[in-house]
Scaffold this motif. Structure first.
Motif, PDB file in Angstrom:
ATOM      1  N   LYS A  12       0.811  -1.065   0.056  1.00 19.81           N
ATOM      2  CA  LYS A  12      -0.110   0.102   0.113  1.00 19.81           C
ATOM      3  C   LYS A  12       0.928   1.254  -0.107  1.00 19.81           C
ATOM      4  CE  LYS A  12      -2.162  -0.887   3.887  1.00 19.81           C
ATOM      5  NZ  LYS A  12      -3.330  -0.859   5.078  1.00 19.81           N
ATOM      6  N   THR A  13       0.452   2.072  -0.729  1.00 13.17           N
ATOM      7  CA  THR A  13       1.289   3.396  -0.797  1.00 13.17           C
ATOM      8  C   THR A  13       0.142   4.697  -0.004  1.00 13.17           C
ATOM      9  OG1 THR A  13       2.108   3.042  -2.847  1.00 13.17           O
ATOM     10  CG2 THR A  13       2.377   5.354  -2.046  1.00 13.17           C
ATOM     11  N   ILE A  14       0.743   4.959   1.206  1.00 14.75           N
ATOM     12  CA  ILE A  14      -0.113   5.960   2.134  1.00 14.75           C
ATOM     13  C   ILE A  14       0.360   7.170   1.846  1.00 14.75           C
ATOM     14  CG2 ILE A  14      -1.288   6.404   4.131  1.00 14.75           C
ATOM     15  CD1 ILE A  14      -2.019   3.499   2.887  1.00 14.75           C
ATOM     16  N   LEU A  15      -0.398   8.241   1.417  1.00 13.07           N
ATOM     17  CA  LEU A  15       0.534   9.625   1.182  1.00 13.07           C
ATOM     18  C   LEU A  15       0.184  10.460   2.171  1.00 13.07           C
ATOM     19  CD1 LEU A  15      -0.624   9.884  -2.683  1.00 13.07           C
ATOM     20  CD2 LEU A  15       1.735   9.357  -1.491  1.00 13.07           C
ATOM     21  N   MET A  33      -2.805  13.045   3.052  1.00  7.82           N
ATOM     22  CA  MET A  33      -2.915  13.870   1.911  1.00  7.82           C
ATOM     23  C   MET A  33      -4.418  13.846   1.332  1.00  7.82           C
ATOM     24  SD  MET A  33      -0.558  13.771  -1.355  1.00  7.82           S
ATOM     25  CE  MET A  33       0.769  13.915  -0.712  1.00  7.82           C
ATOM     26  N   PRO A  34      -4.747  15.136   1.231  1.00  9.57           N
ATOM     27  CA  PRO A  34      -6.274  15.389   0.648  1.00  9.57           C
ATOM     28  C   PRO A  34      -6.304  14.861  -0.742  1.00  9.57           C
ATOM     29  CG  PRO A  34      -5.174  17.506   1.021  1.00  9.57           C
ATOM     30  CD  PRO A  34      -4.254  16.260   1.614  1.00  9.57           C
ATOM     31  N   ALA A  35      -7.420  14.512  -1.138  1.00  7.42           N
ATOM     32  CA  ALA A  35      -7.834  13.888  -2.496  1.00  7.42           C
ATOM     33  C   ALA A  35      -7.324  14.436  -3.550  1.00  7.42           C
ATOM     34  CB  ALA A  35      -9.405  13.713  -2.404  1.00  7.42           C
ATOM     35  N   GLU A  36      -7.190  15.971  -3.398  1.00  7.77           N
ATOM     36  CA  GLU A  36      -7.036  16.773  -4.845  1.00  7.77           C
ATOM     37  C   GLU A  36      -5.595  16.681  -4.926  1.00  7.77           C
ATOM     38  OE1 GLU A  36      -8.100  19.498  -1.334  1.00  7.77           O
ATOM     39  OE2 GLU A  36      -8.827  17.783  -2.014  1.00  7.77           O
ATOM     40  N   MET A  37      -4.937  16.588  -3.631  1.00  2.00           N
ATOM     41  CA  MET A  37      -3.411  16.606  -3.966  1.00  2.00           C
ATOM     42  C   MET A  37      -3.126  15.329  -4.229  1.00  2.00           C
ATOM     43  SD  MET A  37      -0.473  17.651  -0.935  1.00  2.00           S
ATOM     44  CE  MET A  37      -1.128  19.184  -0.607  1.00  2.00           C
ATOM     45  N   VAL A  38      -3.708  14.298  -3.817  1.00  2.51           N
ATOM     46  CA  VAL A  38      -3.378  12.843  -4.438  1.00  2.51           C
ATOM     47  C   VAL A  38      -3.204  12.875  -5.842  1.00  2.51           C
ATOM     48  CG1 VAL A  38      -4.016  10.555  -4.427  1.00  2.51           C
ATOM     49  CG2 VAL A  38      -4.028  11.707  -2.348  1.00  2.51           C
ATOM     50  N   GLU A  39      -4.327  13.622  -6.514  1.00  2.16           N
ATOM     51  CA  GLU A  39      -4.508  13.526  -7.831  1.00  2.16           C
ATOM     52  C   GLU A  39      -3.310  14.107  -8.454  1.00  2.16           C
ATOM     53  OE1 GLU A  39      -8.230  14.252  -9.516  1.00  2.16           O
ATOM     54  OE2 GLU A  39      -9.426  13.361  -8.078  1.00  2.16           O
ATOM     55  N   GLN A  40      -2.838  15.131  -7.770  1.00  2.00           N
ATOM     56  CA  GLN A  40      -1.582  16.137  -8.414  1.00  2.00           C
ATOM     57  C   GLN A  40      -0.391  15.182  -8.451  1.00  2.00           C
ATOM     58  OE1 GLN A  40      -1.387  19.620  -6.178  1.00  2.00           O
ATOM     59  NE2 GLN A  40      -3.521  20.200  -6.523  1.00  2.00           N
ATOM     60  N   VAL A  41      -0.053  14.635  -7.278  1.00  2.00           N
ATOM     61  CA  VAL A  41       1.142  13.737  -7.151  1.00  2.00           C
ATOM     62  C   VAL A  41       1.137  12.501  -7.861  1.00  2.00           C
ATOM     63  CG1 VAL A  41       1.648  14.960  -5.006  1.00  2.00           C
ATOM     64  CG2 VAL A  41       0.689  12.827  -4.961  1.00  2.00           C
TER      65      VAL A  41
END
Length: 576
Positions: free
Chosen positions: A280-283, A319-327
């Protein structure tokens, strides 16, 4: 003391918001009454037990030469800004402004205040060591207060602080306090463990927690069955297995279509694989840094260990969802380590054990097979990043680990110079040079000890108090309250036992015996004595051990001797 003159408002039903045994029974036994969320009035019966605990603590603090004082509950915000905790402590610190628009707070603890006191009073090494303590009300604005006195917003705590000239002195102060805490809990007849712990928002170089063992405890303790190792599960080290894959079985990375598989459960079901094949990759966002942590699919990230990777942490959040999509370039659920746009990637030691892992693919509905971290993820750092579990070995001796539950009732910290440096608290050493005080701080949740005791000692009928912290040690129940003979005998026994230094309560209410029996078990007085016409006619009264339920016959002619023998047996049952 007589029940007719002592306010014990017992209840038949538990309060609707009672989630744990202690909250239920303390309310029903008339020990506490709720005023607001996490704020309680300590009723007379409850206050007696709280005072019993406080007096034991006070005696043990005095025994090691700590001096009692009382510091203000309202603290100036300037001191917390000076120490660096005004922002770092979080929303549990209740901040407000006074009429002069000055920042203030309600004290959750007193490191800043006591450091300010000592820096203004102690100038020379000749005045050291200094050990100060108080027993005082604290306030922490818990986001979700619950469990009665177990996690309230307002509570009574004993907090102590030591100031030494060097590390050797500070270590002695620490272990003196540690052993005093052991004595406090031993004298309270509690089953407990001292465990290595994380220092949290208090800070410092090392610390221990004291856990009362109870099945209903919020915390989990990692303890070894073979040696004396015990640790808070958040701090317990997980030793690497020693197994490190050599890369010989590594295969090329492959993309796998996994539509809608956002969770471990969905992915393992779709691919028909065990969670142990996944990483698992937890951000996280740690003080503005983007951090990825990799753990096996059936493991959880230990956020305390993540915080401790950094020298200091103010904010750590998922990490919030919108930042997850960015990274990642993908929606939540498909993050993986290859090509991840983050500042740091940490992987648990277990990630070294296989050449090939399944990970997120950083694309919507895609995972990757045959990921090899050494080959495919440059810069990855391998560390202990997960919680210890059953099946792991003791980090001290390699023995078998067990995970009992516990309730934290005390915590000791070696602070070092964290606060003295921040607040410029210095003294002159033997050579006339300025040095920072070496500090320690130490807390016991006095009200929590009472609640934890009840969590550990109860049955379906009510509380079972250990004698040292019971509000009363003996309850004399008059089964014929309108009988002058029974009344006179109760008074006689009350006066006799009180003269021996025991706290005695006489239930002299005009109530049915059944009501009195139920209330006697509910309030949990260790020794119950029943006085009734039938018993008096035979020149005897009946005693009952609340803990074991064993009943004994006590002769009135030789009551003092019979009672002493019975009392010794009851106390021995508590290992006293």
């Amino acid at each position: 003391m007589y029940w007719s003159r002592f306010h014990i408002p017992t209840l038949k039903e538990a309060p609707a918001d009672a989630e744990v045994v202690s909250h239920n029974l303390m309310t029903r036994a008339g020990m506490i009454r709720k005023l607001a969320a996490g704020i309680y009035t300590y009723m007379p019966y409850g206050w007696r037990s709280i005072n019993k605990v406080a007096n034991i603590v006070r005696q043990e603090m005095d025994r090691i030469g700590s001096n009692e004082m009382v510091m203000p509950t309202v603290q100036p915000g300037d001191l917390w800004i000076e120490s660096g905790r005004w922002r770092a402590y979080g929303k549990e610190l209740l901040r407000f402004k006074d009429r002069h628009d000055r920042d203030c707070c309600l004290g959750p603890t007193h490191e800043e205040v006591v450091t300010d006191v000592v820096r203004g009073e102690v100038r020379s090494y000749r005045q050291l060591p200094v050990s100060l303590y108080q027993i005082q009300t604290k306030f922490r604005d818990e986001i979700r207060p619950r469990f009665g006195l177990m996690r309230g917003r307002e509570f009574i705590m004993k907090d102590a602080y030591t100031f030494d000239k060097d590390d050797d002195g500070a270590d002695k102060s620490y272990w003196d306090m540690f052993h005093a805490y052991e004595k406090c809990f031993q004298r309270s007849a509690l089953r407990f463990k001292s465990v290595s712990a994380d220092s949290g928002s208090i800070g410092g170089s090392f610390s221990h927690e004291f856990m009362v063992l109870a099945d209903t405890g919020e915390d989990v303790v990692a303890a070894c069955k073979s040696c004396n190792f015990a640790s808070n599960i958040e701090r317990a080290e997980v030793k690497p297995s020693g197994k490190v894959a050599d890369g010989k079985n590594a295969k090329p990375v492959e993309e796998v279509s996994t539509p809608g598989a956002h969770t471990v459960e969905e992915l393992t079901s779709m691919m028909n694989i065990p969670a142990t094949d996944l990483l698992k990759t937890i951000l996280f966002v740690v003080d503005g840094k983007k951090v990825a942590v990799l753990v096996r699919g059936d493991r959880e990230v230990n956020e305390v260990k993540l915080k401790n990777h950094f020298s200091s942490v103010i904010d750590l959040d998922i990490m919030p969802a919108e930042m997850v999509e960015q990274v990642t370039g993908a929606p939540v659920g498909f993050a993986g380590p290859i090509g991840l746009k983050v500042d740091l990637i940490l992987a648990d030691f277990e990630a070294q054990e296989k050449d090939c892992w399944i990970t997120g693919g950083n694309k919507a509905d895609v995972h990757l097979r045959n990921v090899n971290l050494e080959r495919d993820v440059p810069g990855v750092i391998f560390k202990d990043m997960r919680e210890i579990t059953l099946g792991d070995v003791c980090p001290q001796c390699g023995g078998e680990i067990e995970l009992p539950r516990g309730i934290e009732v005390g915590h000791v910290f070696k602070l070092g110079t964290k606060y003295s440096e921040a607040m410029n608290a210095k003294f002159l050493d033997e050579n006339g040079k300025e040095q920072f005080f070496i500090m320690g701080c130490y807390g016991i949740g006095v009200t929590r000890v009472v609640a934890a005791c009840i969590e550990q000692n109860h049955d379906e009928k009510g509380i079972i108090f250990p004698p040292p912290i019971a509000p009363f040690e003996v309850l004399i129940v008059n089964l014929d309250a309108e009988s002058k003979e029974a009344q006179a005998e109760c008074v006689k026994l009350h006066d006799l036992l009180t003269a021996q230094g025991l706290d005695v309560l006489v239930d002299d209410r005009v109530e049915r015996p059944g009501v009195k029996f139920n209330d006697a078990d509910l309030i949990g007085v260790p020794m119950q004595i029943f006085v009734g016409a039938k018993e008096l006619a035979s020149g005897k009264v009946e005693g009952k051990d609340r803990r074991s339920g064993e009943r004994v016959s006590l002769s009135l002619d030789k009551f003092a001797a019979d009672f002493k023998a019975w009392q010794t047996k009851v106390y021995n049952g508590w290992n006293m």
